[in-house]
Write an enzyme that holds these catalytic residues in place. Structure first.
Site, PDB file in Angstrom:
ATOM      1  N   GLY A  31       0.846  -1.186   0.000  1.00  0.00           N
ATOM      2  CA  GLY A  31       0.000   0.000   0.000  1.00  0.00           C
ATOM      3  C   GLY A  31       0.875   1.227   0.000  1.00  0.00           C
ATOM      4  CG  MET A  33       1.047   4.765   4.925  1.00  0.00           C
ATOM      5  SD  MET A  33       2.193   6.158   4.954  1.00  0.00           S
ATOM      6  CE  MET A  33       2.931   5.946   6.563  1.00  0.00           C
ATOM      7  CG  ASP A 144      -7.087   5.481   5.512  1.00  0.00           C
ATOM      8  OD1 ASP A 144      -7.989   5.858   4.729  1.00  0.00           O
ATOM      9  OD2 ASP A 144      -6.064   4.903   5.136  1.00  0.00           O
TER      10      ASP A 144
END
Length: 197
Positions: A31, A33, A144
């Site tokens: 992803g 991050m 999130d």
């Protein structure tokens, strides 16, 4: 076996590569991050998930700050519907989190096959709400929440990815940890105009 590159750049790690005491077994996902790997804790003989910050992101103080924030946010939480953080570490310029390895699929993957039956949807919603309530009571707002950040396991829903979490109280973390990174008092961890979940 060579794994794919992470989103946003950085180098993937080979199977059998060791990061500290953790030996990578296979890629599990990627992803914005970081990359996630299935790994083996060579000290305790258990399977774990390694979330590795891409090298280019590790050089960015803001992105590395978010990564460290996730570690501190998750380590402050203890709830059956929040993914457990076991450890945090670095090997050279590679920074990583060690989390419980979850068998199952994300809510996003499950929804690709169609809507959930109403009773199951209610059960998952209650579990997610309970996890969020626990985080909120400790001054942590996830920010999130989306289907790809909820893992569905045999034990129910598990909330993942506190990478853009907001700390509502300075006492939500140990004071030494806050001082070490200079936040939250040093200003916002997210960029101006950035859209959050």
């Amino acid at each position: 076996q060579q794994f794919r590159h992470a989103a946003g750049g950085g180098t993937s790690h080979d199977a059998h590569t060791c990061l500290g005491a953790y030996e990578i077994v296979s890629a599990a996902g990627a992803g914005s991050m970081g990359e996630v790997y299935k790994a083996r804790d060579t000290r305790l003989g258990r399977t774990v998930a390694l979330k590795v910050l891409p090298r280019d992101a590790a050089a960015d103080p803001v992105r590395r700050g978010r990564f460290e924030q996730e570690a501190r946010a998750v380590s402050a939480l203890n709830h059956r519907h929040i993914c457990v953080l076991h450890d945090i570490g670095s090997e050279g310029d590679v920074h990583f989190l060690v989390m419980e390895y979850l068998e199952g699929e994300t809510l996003a993957e499950r929804l690709e096959r169609g809507p959930l039956p109403f009773p199951q949807a209610l059960e998952y919603a209650a579990q997610i709400a309970d996890a969020l309530n626990n985080a909120h009571r400790q001054g942590i707002v996830h920010r999130d929440l989306k289907p790809s950040n909820v893992m569905l396991t045999a034990d129910g829903a598990k909330l993942l990815d506190f990478g853009v979490a907001k700390l509502k109280r300075a006492d939500a973390l140990p004071s030494a940890a806050v001082t070490a990174t200079g936040w939250p008092g040093s200003g916002p961890i997210t960029s101006y105009g950035m859209v959050l979940g």
